[in-house]
Design an enzyme around this catalytic site. Structure first.
Site, PDB file in Angstrom:
ATOM      1  N   CYS A  63     -25.183  33.509 -29.778  1.00  0.00           N
ATOM      2  CA  CYS A  63     -24.357  34.274 -30.708  1.00  0.00           C
ATOM      3  C   CYS A  63     -25.006  35.590 -31.118  1.00  0.00           C
ATOM      4  CB  CYS A  63     -24.075  33.455 -31.954  1.00  0.00           C
ATOM      5  SG  CYS A  63     -23.291  31.885 -31.573  1.00  0.00           S
TER       6      CYS A  63
ATOM      7  N   GLY B 167     -13.898  32.898 -20.010  1.00  0.00           N
ATOM      8  CA  GLY B 167     -13.954  31.465 -20.285  1.00  0.00           C
ATOM      9  C   GLY B 167     -15.213  30.838 -19.734  1.00  0.00           C
TER      10      GLY B 167
ATOM     11  N   ASP C  22     -21.835  21.815 -24.637  1.00  0.00           N
ATOM     12  CA  ASP C  22     -20.715  22.434 -23.933  1.00  0.00           C
ATOM     13  C   ASP C  22     -20.286  21.663 -22.681  1.00  0.00           C
ATOM     14  OD1 ASP C  22     -21.036  24.293 -25.845  1.00  0.00           O
ATOM     15  OD2 ASP C  22     -21.634  25.942 -24.543  1.00  0.00           O
TER      16      ASP C  22
END
Lengths: 420, 635, 86, 164
Positions: A42, A232, A271
């Site tokens: 991030c 994506g 993930d």
């Protein structure tokens, strides 16, 4: 006890720390193909923009692994897992385990556009990607896909003074997390800062000889030195699949609510797994930091035989758009294939914008631009499936409850005027 | 620093707005709040203007300590020429308005002219906007505020607004903020109404920088503890100011039946403790740990279930004592109504009680009242008259004009029964046994006013050495002081001293209940000097602050003189001198004010002020205070 | 700081005279104490009677007079005074 | 034993002194917008509710933080922010169910109660007893546990439909 963790991301590291906190004797090893210490993806846009130094990306150092007595094997690829013998195989050696945690993460998808393999076409996932993007900076950059990563990267590169083009196939930016109105508010902010946004456009090819020189869409041609693709993520499940671990309907590792896979003593988190969305109860891929972190923790607990249940994934996204805080969670109004009708309530409070999505008098999603302080309560109302009338009752109650969860939000959002 | 707030000049006729900084020099001379307002009013109003005309100037201000850590620094001051008295008009209220005004970047607003149609001001982080108020015109006080919040989309907005009474230019209409913070007396709401200004909405997120934060935290904590340690603060924090009514009525120090009697006996049903039963906890103004207003829901009657705050001791005097009622619900409902109509509770009560006496005496008949039975003790009539006054219906239209104009309209002997000074009704307190209190209301700049110079602690029977400690600084005083409140000795100095004291706190923006109003060991000039230094960085000695007060009070006097005030108006109505008190404890019975002795007190008072025998400031007095060149138009 | 003049301000000095728990008779100003929670109180000095309330557990307050007693005492006192004057 | 801020909502008079002292203590200025404690107020109902960080044991803001900047400081029993790591994404602001994390618009950083490093000024100034900084007594612990339990329970309530 010997625990092997495949993956050095947030899920793997949280699992490792959780186990260490609970069991000082466990033998914990993190194995990763990447050579980086744990980093925050991030923070990458802040690194690209030059606001943060590279060191700030990393959440751990070699020393801190050692302090926690967590062994690492970095830069080595795991070639196979043998669940029967409880062994994994690396390039050069094999290791046995008592418990195995798969936290192999996901990787960015590169769509099959002509020219996608040219030099100067990047994705953004690791500090290495960021280094390459910074090194490859020229005058102009095209970003394909306007998800939060695309938008944040666009802002970062714009801060570097580049001409930035943001191309989105759908009719608005961040189409999966924002409805038209908030999306257009954010769009006007970034356009004001000079980012050129083209929505409803499809990139047909990336051009250049060996290196990118431009991008062709169905509407125009843009010259650029660099292309960043953010359309994506795809879970890394090859290893798991090979080992006979069940893959779910969405192409990620299937786990139960304790983060167990179908195989004994193998857990998965982060993930690379699919879980259920807390809001909808449906299976979901939710490659978000906070979900990975919680899953890692849950996996850690359950590894040690302490039962802890994962409540489900929360789809919260929060980003800073040139100082304006944009936040969203739950469903959006324009979600494709919506089964139930949703009622939308919009509130302008001062310079801030709130949007609540309500179905059957319950909050199912919210978006805010500006001050998001009262979003948390709505998020929990969503998780609790709390009807608005009950929230109002709680707020009206005297004496005031010990835990005035909704009071602040009720004050700001004036919930009494919002009925399902 | 805390002083970097601006003054804004707003012309409603032309729609122009101009903002200026306030020089530190002006701060040192007038601080802020009422002090600087006195200067501004003297400088910006031409003599003889119509108080309800466009030439009147409305000032809204925050004291210099407002919004800082200084305890209870929440006061908003509003000033203009009064449509009630024709003299200095001024009101002071607590709540959250002026801190928010400061967070929005302003200390003083100078509002001139008249808007063509209803407007309200929207002040937000340094910006001022004049907005259309047609949607809120005609609404009550709380609905107006909620509607503005809704329109501007922010619940944190604080708005100062007028109610129906202000729109109808009832001459004692209030400006109000929140539920009950009332800028009462002298009709500032009517001035706002006359300017077609419905409200002033403010919201800000700008820093108020504290000069010495660490020291300020320590010192302010100490001062807060000093205030809250007082028994009287603790009582007030439980029962509100109603306890003052309880204590004074117990002795016979209240006016009842429009000053025919001085005690409401057998009034157990409206004792503060009875009110307490109907309240749920207390509420406070900005930054105040005393929290003197009750939160209540009206338990019964037509307004059952309505939430409001208060009532203050003035309301119980106005709606129980003066009209001779003993009903709790009436007081609570009346308090709610005057709050929402935006009227001065005290003036309304006074006017109704006066009308009741006229009705009793046959001066007003059923024909005048439209069939309403205005007998003393008729609770329903009190409520009905509140509606009529606010809406200016029938007799209410006449009463809405205030004591003198109403008496003139009604004629006959009606003026004889008016209890007023300079055209403003007196508080419900009976000051005949206490010359110091009588002198205070006789000489106060805005009329019969208990908040300008009242030495309320005179009733405490404090030992003389304690009185010397208090009244002997920051300027020395060697003259007489006596513990006995029925005495005349030394009272002129006490009143003079208190006048400076209250002007000082009004300029600082601190609540009077945090001063020597309530008790001998409350903060004083010395504490304020330190609070100023730690919070704002202004270095002013107690004497400097005293001089600020002197200067500002002098300007208020000069304003009044310029508007035609004469010595004759520093006087009481005949009832104070001619009708002895009948009830109460022995000490209080049979008391009147002695005309000669009051004259002497007034002469002494003029002497302390540095005025001549006609009550006009002497040139040397003005020179000593640096006022010889006023109006100087520096701001 | 410059205006730190002396250790104790007037207000602090007068505060030393505080008497928690005591209250003054509203007639004769005598300082009295009452048994905790007492509902009424008769002043030992002047005989006036007061109803008490307790805003704080340790601090009573005069809620109001015992109307009849105080009225009678006041009337007697006034009568005596008028007689004396004549 | 650690101390914590215990709030008695019924006692709050809405004076906002806590906001003032908080911003003065931390920023040297009075500005409620930069305070770590806030009062939610309903004027027309006479309702005031102080909102401040509850220093949750299992804090949503800590798990939501993408840079591990928010963390628990067990020594003082509080949640703190490591500003060297914080990237200002404000995910914690969204994640807090109480709305107790503020965004300081001037300093451009997230702020939440840090218990003033052990001497909370809000509690020191609040004489009404609405905010107290007290030892975690058994009684309080129980109350807290109950509240935390409710929160946790509701979070773990199976979502419909029970898919798996």
């Amino acid at each position: 006890m010997k625990v092997l963790i495949l993956g050095n991301g947030v899920a793997g590291n949280t699992a490792a720390s959780t186990i260490r906190r609970l069991d000082s004797q466990a033998d914990i090893t993190i194995i990763s193909e990447e050579t980086f210490a744990e980093y925050s993806a991030c923070a990458l846009p802040h690194y690209i923009s030059g606001e943060y130094g590279r060191r700030k990306l990393f959440l751990r150092t070699k020393k801190s692994y050692a302090q926690e007595k967590i062994k690492t094997i970095l830069g080595q690829k795991v070639t196979a897992i043998h669940p029967e013998s409880k062994q994994i195989f690396l390039d050069s050696k094999n290791l046995s385990y008592d418990k195995l945690i798969l936290a192999t993460g996901a990787r960015p998808v590169v769509p099959p556009i002509p020219g996608a393999n040219l030099a100067g076409v990047f994705t953004l996932k690791s500090p290495g990607d960021a280094d390459r993007i910074i090194a490859g900076m020229g005058k102009a950059v095209v970003l394909i896909g306007s998800g939060p990563i695309g938008v944040e990267t666009a802002i970062a590169l714009r801060k570097r003074g580049l001409d930035v083009y943001l191309i989105e196939f759908m009719d608005r930016i961040m189409p999966r997390i924002f409805d038209a109105k908030p999306s257009s508010i954010l769009r006007s902010i970034i356009q004001e800062k000079g980012i050129k946004v083209f929505t409803g456009e499809r990139v047909t090819s990336i051009i250049g000889d060996t290196k990118v020189t431009g991008v062709i869409t169905d509407k125009r041609q843009i010259e650029c030195d660099q292309v960043v693709v953010g359309v994506g993520m795809r879970p890394n499940v090859e290893l798991a699949k090979q080992a006979g671990i069940t893959i779910g309907s969405l192409g990620a590792i299937a786990v139960d609510r304790q983060m167990k896979t179908n195989l004994e003593d193998i857990y998965a988190c982060g993930d690379c797994v699919q879980t259920r969305d807390m809001a909808t109860g449906k299976e979901t891929l939710s490659p978000l930091w906070h979900n990975a972190k919680r899953q890692g923790m849950i996996a850690g607990y359950n590894c040690l035989g302490i039962t802890k249940i994962y409540p489900g994934a929360e789809t919260i996204t929060s980003l800073d758009v040139y100082g304006t805080h944009a936040a969203t969670f739950g469903c959006i109004e324009l979600e494709p294939n919506r089964a139930e009708p949703v009622k939308v309530v919009e509130k302008h409070i001062g310079g801030n914008y709130y949007r609540l999505m309500i179905t059957n008098e319950k909050i199912v999603g919210a978006q805010s631009i500006g001050n998001a302080r009262d979003m948390g309560a709505m998020l929990y109302a969503l998780i609790k499936h709390e009807p608005l009338s009950r929230i109002n009752r709680i707020v009206e109650q005297r004496p005031i409850p010990e835990n005035p969860l909704y009071h602040r939000a009720a004050r700001a959002l004036d919930l009494q005027s919002i009925k399902g | 620093m805390a002083l970097n707030r601006k003054i804004a000049y707003i012309d409603l006729t032309t729609g122009t707005v101009e903002a200026k900084p306030i020089p530190v020099k002006m701060r040192k001379q007038f601080l802020g709040g009422r002090g600087l307002d006195a200067y501004l009013l003297y400088n910006h109003i031409k003599p003889g203007v119509d108080a309800l005309g466009p030439d009147n100037v409305l000032l809204v201000s925050a004291g210099v300590l407002v919004g800082t850590l200084a305890s209870a620094s929440s006061r908003t001051h509003v000033a203009a020429k009064s449509p009630l008295t024709g003299y200095f008009g001024s009101c002071n209220m607590g709540g959250f308005f002026s801190p928010e005004l400061r967070f929005a970047g302003f200390d003083h607003l100078v509002i001139k002219g008249k808007a063509a149609k209803p407007v309200y001001l929207w002040i937000h982080n340094g910006e001022i906007e004049i907005r259309d108020a047609s949607k809120v015109w005609g609404k009550g006080v709380r609905d107006t505020q909620e509607a503005i919040r809704e329109e501007l989309g922010d619940h944190e907005i604080k708005a100062m607004t007028i109610g129906i009474a202000g729109e109808n230019k009832v001459r004692y209409a209030n400006v109000m903020t929140e539920i009950k913070n009332s800028g009462g007396r002298t009709g500032m709401g009517a001035v706002m109404g006359s300017k077609n200004l419905k409200a002033i909405a403010v919201r800000g997120t700008m820093d108020i920088k504290i000069a010495h934060p660490a020291e300020a935290l320590e010192y302010d904590k100490k001062v807060i503890s000093q205030v809250t340690a007082a028994k009287v603060s603790q009582e007030m924090g439980k029962l509100g100011t109603l306890f003052i009514w309880g204590a004074t009525n117990s002795q016979g120090l209240v006016r009842t039946r429009n000053f025919q009697l001085n005690q409401l006996d057998e009034s157990d049903a409206i004792e503060p403790e009875e009110f307490e039963e109907h309240t749920f906890g207390m509420a406070a103004c900005y930054g105040c740990q005393v929290h003197c207003r009750a939160r209540y829901v009206i338990p019964d009657g037509e307004y059952k279930g309505v939430y409001d705050e208060g009532p203050e001791y003035t309301s119980i005097g106005a709606f129980a004592g003066e009209p001779g009622c003993r009903d709790l619900t009436t007081v609570l409902a009346a308090n709610h109504l005057v709050n929402d109509y935006g009227m001065d509770t005290l003036e309304v009560g006074g006017m109704i009680a006066w009308a009741m006496e006229l009705y009793e005496k046959g001066i007003l008949t059923d024909k005048d009242t439209g069939g309403l039975d205005l007998s003393f003790g008729n609770e329903a009539a009190v409520i009905e008259m509140i509606h009529r006054i606010a809406k200016r219906e029938g007799l209410g239209d006449i009463l809405a004009e205030g004591p003198l104009r109403a008496a003139e309209k009604i004629g006959k002997d009606s003026i004889k029964y008016q209890i007023h000074v300079k055209g403003m009704s007196a508080l419900h307190s009976d000051d005949r046994p206490a010359p110091a209190l009588a002198l205070g209301i006789a000489t106060a700049s805005r009329g019969a006013d208990h908040l300008r110079s009242r030495p309320a602690i005179d009733l405490y029977h404090l030992p003389e050495p304690v009185l010397r400690q208090i009244y002997g600084q920051p300027v020395p005083y060697e003259g007489p002081l006596t513990s006995d409140y029925t005495d005349y000795e030394g009272k002129s100095w006490q009143v003079f001293w208190q006048e400076q004291c209250y002007m000082a706190v009004d300029s600082l923006g601190i609540c009077k209940y945090h001063t020597i109003f309530l008790g001998p060991n409350f903060p004083n000039f010395e504490e304020w000097s330190k609070l100023l230094y730690y919070n704002t960085g202004l270095e002013m000695t107690p004497l400097d602050i005293w001089n600020v007060a002197r200067r500002a009070n002098m300007l208020e006097r000069m304003f009044n003189l310029r508007e035609g005030l004469t010595k004759q108006e520093d006087w009481l109505v005949d009832r104070y001198f001619d009708e002895p008190t009948k009830l109460g404890i022995p000490k209080i019975r049979g008391r009147v004010i002695d005309r000669d002795k009051l004259h002497k007190l007034i002469d002494e008072f003029y002497g302390f002020q540095g005025w001549d025998t006609k009550g006009v400031p002497k040139p040397e007095t003005l020179k000593a205070l640096g006022l010889e060149k006023e109006p100087s138009h520096q701001l | 700081m410059t205006n730190e003049r002396r250790a104790e301000t007037t207000a602090e000095a007068t505060a030393r005279g505080r008497t928690y728990g005591a209250f003054r008779c509203l007639n004769c100003f005598e300082r009295n104490t009452a048994p905790s929670g007492a509902k009424s109180f008769k002043c030992p000095k002047c005989g006036f009677e007061w109803r008490l309330s307790w805003p704080m557990p340790t601090q009573p307050r005069i809620r109001g007079p015992v109307w009849e007693t105080n009225r009678r005492l006041a009337e007697e006192a006034t009568a005596k005074q008028t007689k004396g004057e004549k | 034993m650690t101390k914590q801020l215990v709030i008695d909502y019924e006692k709050c008079t809405g004076c906002r002194l806590c906001e003032m002292v908080c911003s003065v203590k931390h920023e040297g200025v009075v500005n409620p917008a930069r305070s770590r404690i806030n009062i939610a107020k309903w004027e027309t109902k006479g309702l005031t509710v102080p909102v401040v960080c509850r220093q949750c044991e299992d804090a949503p803001c800590v798990s939501a933080c993408p840079t591990n900047a928010r963390m628990r400081d067990e020594e003082l029993g509080r949640v703190i922010v490591n500003y060297d790591r914080c990237i200002g994404c404000k995910t914690c602001v969204v994640a807090c169910p109480f709305g107790a994390i503020n965004w300081d618009p001037l300093a451009r950083k997230v702020i939440s109660c840090d218990l003033c490093d052990g001497e909370p000024q809000c509690a020191r100034f609040c004489e009404t007893g609405a905010i107290r900084f007290i030892e975690v007594s058994t009684a309080n612990k129980d109350r807290q546990r109950e509240a935390a339990g409710q929160l946790l329970e509701s979070m773990q309530k199976p979502v419909q439909p029970a898919a798996r």
